[in-house]
Design an enzyme around this catalytic site. Structure first.
Site, PDB file in Angstrom:
ATOM      1  N   GLU A  74      -2.038   0.783  -8.021  1.00 55.28           N
ATOM      2  CA  GLU A  74      -0.849   1.002  -7.201  1.00 55.28           C
ATOM      3  C   GLU A  74       0.145  -0.152  -7.366  1.00 55.28           C
ATOM      4  O   GLU A  74      -0.235  -1.325  -7.317  1.00 55.28           O
ATOM      5  CB  GLU A  74      -1.267   1.127  -5.737  1.00 55.28           C
ATOM      6  CG  GLU A  74      -0.132   1.391  -4.772  1.00 55.28           C
ATOM      7  CD  GLU A  74      -0.579   1.392  -3.317  1.00 55.28           C
ATOM      8  OE1 GLU A  74       0.127   1.980  -2.489  1.00 55.28           O
ATOM      9  OE2 GLU A  74      -1.637   0.789  -3.015  1.00 55.28           O
ATOM     10  N   LYS A 113       2.798   9.353  -2.188  1.00 53.67           N
ATOM     11  CA  LYS A 113       1.783   8.964  -1.198  1.00 53.67           C
ATOM     12  C   LYS A 113       2.046   9.640   0.140  1.00 53.67           C
ATOM     13  O   LYS A 113       3.150   9.566   0.691  1.00 53.67           O
ATOM     14  CB  LYS A 113       1.804   7.437  -1.061  1.00 53.67           C
ATOM     15  CG  LYS A 113       0.696   6.846  -0.207  1.00 53.67           C
ATOM     16  CD  LYS A 113       0.738   5.328  -0.327  1.00 53.67           C
ATOM     17  CE  LYS A 113      -0.377   4.636   0.440  1.00 53.67           C
ATOM     18  NZ  LYS A 113      -0.362   3.174   0.231  1.00 53.67           N
ATOM     19  N   CYS A 165      -4.103   4.989  -2.615  1.00 57.11           N
ATOM     20  CA  CYS A 165      -4.564   3.958  -1.680  1.00 57.11           C
ATOM     21  C   CYS A 165      -4.952   4.483  -0.299  1.00 57.11           C
ATOM     22  O   CYS A 165      -6.041   5.011  -0.130  1.00 57.11           O
ATOM     23  CB  CYS A 165      -3.529   2.843  -1.598  1.00 57.11           C
ATOM     24  SG  CYS A 165      -4.186   1.280  -0.944  1.00 57.11           S
TER      25      CYS A 165
END
Length: 307
Positions: free
Chosen positions: A49, A122, A166
């Site tokens: 990331e 995300k 993440c």
């Protein structure tokens, strides 16, 4: 996507690196490691990331938005050229400027010909001490214009990739939705680490939780998991804390949660493995979780709380 016996073996590499305040230097480091991975035979290479910059979310600073780029843009073009030159499928990470005032934490999947196979923005955005991501990132769209969920795999020449990012890795719902849509691999580019003032016991608990939850997604969905994370101590620009020590420990595990490769907590490295894409099918025949799901009884999962 179906696979013949001849094409069932997939060579995967995950890149674990330290990052710099110099965007060009960070991208050069990424490119060097990607080239090494491709030279070693990787067909699918996954970067961590926000690999082009320091993890800037330790503070809230409007000047940081200058780092954001459109897609296509300079960084996506560089990664596109690299994927095309090396004949690999490449998963990169970009701080995306979608429009004035709307920015995303976006994973970009590049096909072997350099084209963009798909984007994943995300969905779960944290807001914790040292991880002030809600200041910077708009969550990905829950549904697209074509009606597909934001949790939709990306089709590539090496398979259907369930790309998440993440904080998404803590949510079984995200992994399950990707699996239900036919993802063949779960991929979690990551930037996570310790508060350097935490005692060793707390650090060990946090790391073990991070590893365990993702291995659980592999087991519950009978899918390999690829989780590259960064390394290195990055200072807090505001000096309000001692910064974050990113704990590395990148890993790739198989569809029963078995470790195939794992990095340490301080070294840049390339994790290279070969997975058999037919194994998920074999395992689902003996551990048929998807057959036995009680979808008639799960309606309350759509509520914030159960009364």
């Amino acid at each position: 996507m179906s696979h013949t016996a001849a094409s069932s073996q997939l060579h995967i590499a995950a890149i674990q690196q330290a990052c710099s305040s110099d965007k060009a230097a960070s991208l050069a480091a990424s490119e060097k490691l990607v080239r090494e991975a491709a030279k070693g035979g990787a067909q699918l290479v996954v970067l961590q990331e926000l690999h082009a910059t320091l993890y800037f979310c330790q503070t809230e600073d409007t000047s940081v938005f200058e780092l954001a780029e459109p897609i296509p843009g300079p960084t996506s073009q560089r990664l596109s050229d690299l994927a095309r030159e090396l004949d690999i499928v490449l998963v990169g990470s970009i701080f995306e400027r979608r429009m004035n005032g709307v920015y995303h934490n976006t994973a970009v999947v590049f096909e072997k010909d350099g084209s963009i196979a798909g984007l994943y923005r995300k969905m779960h955005i944290p807001d914790d001490p040292g991880f002030y991501e809600k200041f910077y990132f708009t969550p990905g769209d829950a549904t697209f214009n074509d009606g597909h969920s934001g949790f939709t795999p990306i089709d590539t020449s090496v398979g259907r990739l369930g790309v998440l990012v993440c904080w998404d890795q803590w949510y079984p719902e995200a992994a399950r939705l990707m699996a239900l849509a036919g993802a063949e691999i779960l991929i979690y580019p990551t930037a996570i680490g310790w508060d350097v003032t935490d005692d060793p016991e707390e650090q060990a608990r946090q790391l073990e939780a991070w590893v365990t939850v993702q291995r659980g997604h592999a087991v519950a969905n009978n899918l390999p998991v690829v989780a590259p994370n960064r390394v290195g101590i990055e200072p807090d620009p505001s000096s309000q804390s001692d910064g974050i020590r990113f704990w590395g420990n990148s890993f790739i595990c198989g569809p029963q949660g078995e470790f195939l490769a794992r990095g340490d907590d301080q070294s840049e490295c390339i994790l290279a493995v070969t997975v058999d894409r037919n194994r998920s099918e074999s395992i689902r025949r003996i551990w048929p979780y998807f057959r036995d799901r009680r979808i008639d009884a799960y309606g309350d999962l759509l509520k914030r709380v159960r009364d």
